[in-house]
Design a protein around this motif. Structure first.
Motif, PDB file in Angstrom:
ATOM      1  N   GLU A  14       0.804  -1.224   0.000  1.00 12.98           N
ATOM      2  CA  GLU A  14       0.000   0.000   0.000  1.00 12.98           C
ATOM      3  C   GLU A  14       0.838   1.275   0.000  1.00 12.98           C
ATOM      4  O   GLU A  14       0.473   2.269  -0.613  1.00 12.98           O
ATOM      5  N   ALA A  15       1.965   1.273   0.718  1.00  9.00           N
ATOM      6  CA  ALA A  15       2.813   2.475   0.756  1.00  9.00           C
ATOM      7  C   ALA A  15       3.311   2.812  -0.644  1.00  9.00           C
ATOM      8  O   ALA A  15       3.303   3.974  -1.063  1.00  9.00           O
ATOM      9  N   ARG A  18       0.439   4.211  -2.751  1.00 12.58           N
ATOM     10  CA  ARG A  18       0.179   5.628  -2.438  1.00 12.58           C
ATOM     11  C   ARG A  18       1.242   6.531  -3.050  1.00 12.58           C
ATOM     12  O   ARG A  18       0.934   7.615  -3.557  1.00 12.58           O
ATOM     13  N   ALA A  21       0.437   6.816  -6.745  1.00 12.31           N
ATOM     14  CA  ALA A  21      -0.724   7.681  -6.983  1.00 12.31           C
ATOM     15  C   ALA A  21      -0.324   9.153  -6.865  1.00 12.31           C
ATOM     16  O   ALA A  21      -0.701   9.977  -7.707  1.00 12.31           O
ATOM     17  N   PHE A  22       0.441   9.496  -5.841  1.00  8.49           N
ATOM     18  CA  PHE A  22       0.883  10.880  -5.656  1.00  8.49           C
ATOM     19  C   PHE A  22       1.780  11.316  -6.811  1.00  8.49           C
ATOM     20  O   PHE A  22       1.585  12.396  -7.388  1.00  8.49           O
ATOM     21  N   GLY A 115       6.752   5.832  -0.088  1.00 13.02           N
ATOM     22  CA  GLY A 115       5.781   5.726   0.990  1.00 13.02           C
ATOM     23  C   GLY A 115       6.483   5.768   2.338  1.00 13.02           C
ATOM     24  O   GLY A 115       7.647   5.372   2.452  1.00 13.02           O
ATOM     25  N   ILE A 145       5.241   9.965   1.398  1.00  7.98           N
ATOM     26  CA  ILE A 145       3.789   9.898   1.377  1.00  7.98           C
ATOM     27  C   ILE A 145       3.295   9.093   2.583  1.00  7.98           C
ATOM     28  O   ILE A 145       3.713   7.951   2.769  1.00  7.98           O
TER      29      ILE A 145
END
Length: 146
Positions: A14-15, A18, A21-22, A115, A145
């Motif tokens: 997940e990190a 993210r 995505a950023f 992340g 992030i």
């Protein structure tokens, strides 16, 4: 006008998602921007092994690279290219912080995006991890992030 480059550290979790995505949003805002998506398999050239292990080391290394490309990199590259972004996926063995910084230098990147907590979260919190080492020693700005 030159193309901007953002190096994005992926961790397979997940990190990393993210961070991607950023960085994708940043690249869209910049316009002429290439994302270098990087997944690093921790690998020490200095580990001690038996002669039997050394015989299998190269084969195991190649298998790990292939699996990382298939399971982590290919889906991430597809996600970013489906958004209309210019992307290159890079999978390497070695020290994560060193490789991310080396690639940022090589491609004259404007920043590295990672992340905050990777898959090894607790261990990294106790002993410091890639994110902390990058924040201290990177040659370019690092965006972390949450």
């Amino acid at each position: 006008m030159t193309t901007s480059t953002i190096v994005v550290g992926l961790d397979g979790g997940e990190a990393g998602a993210r961070a991607l995505a950023f960085a994708s949003k940043q690249a869209q805002l910049i316009g002429d921007c290439t994302l270098k998506l990087v997944y690093v398999i921790e690998w020490s050239p200095f580990s001690f092994q038996t002669s039997e292990e050394n015989e299998q080391r190269h084969k195991r290394r190649e298998e790990e690279l292939s699996q990382a490309r298939e399971r982590i990199m290919d889906p991430a590259v597809k996600t970013a290219t489906d958004s209309g972004l210019t992307v290159e996926g890079i999978v390497k063995h070695g020290d994560v912080a060193d490789i991310l910084d080396d690639l940022a230098k090589k491609y004259s990147a404007q920043q590295i995006v990672v992340g905050r907590v990777g898959l090894r979260g607790l261990k990294e919190r106790m002993f410091g991890g890639v994110t902390a080492r990058l924040a201290v020693a990177s040659s370019v700005p690092v965006t972390i992030i949450p």
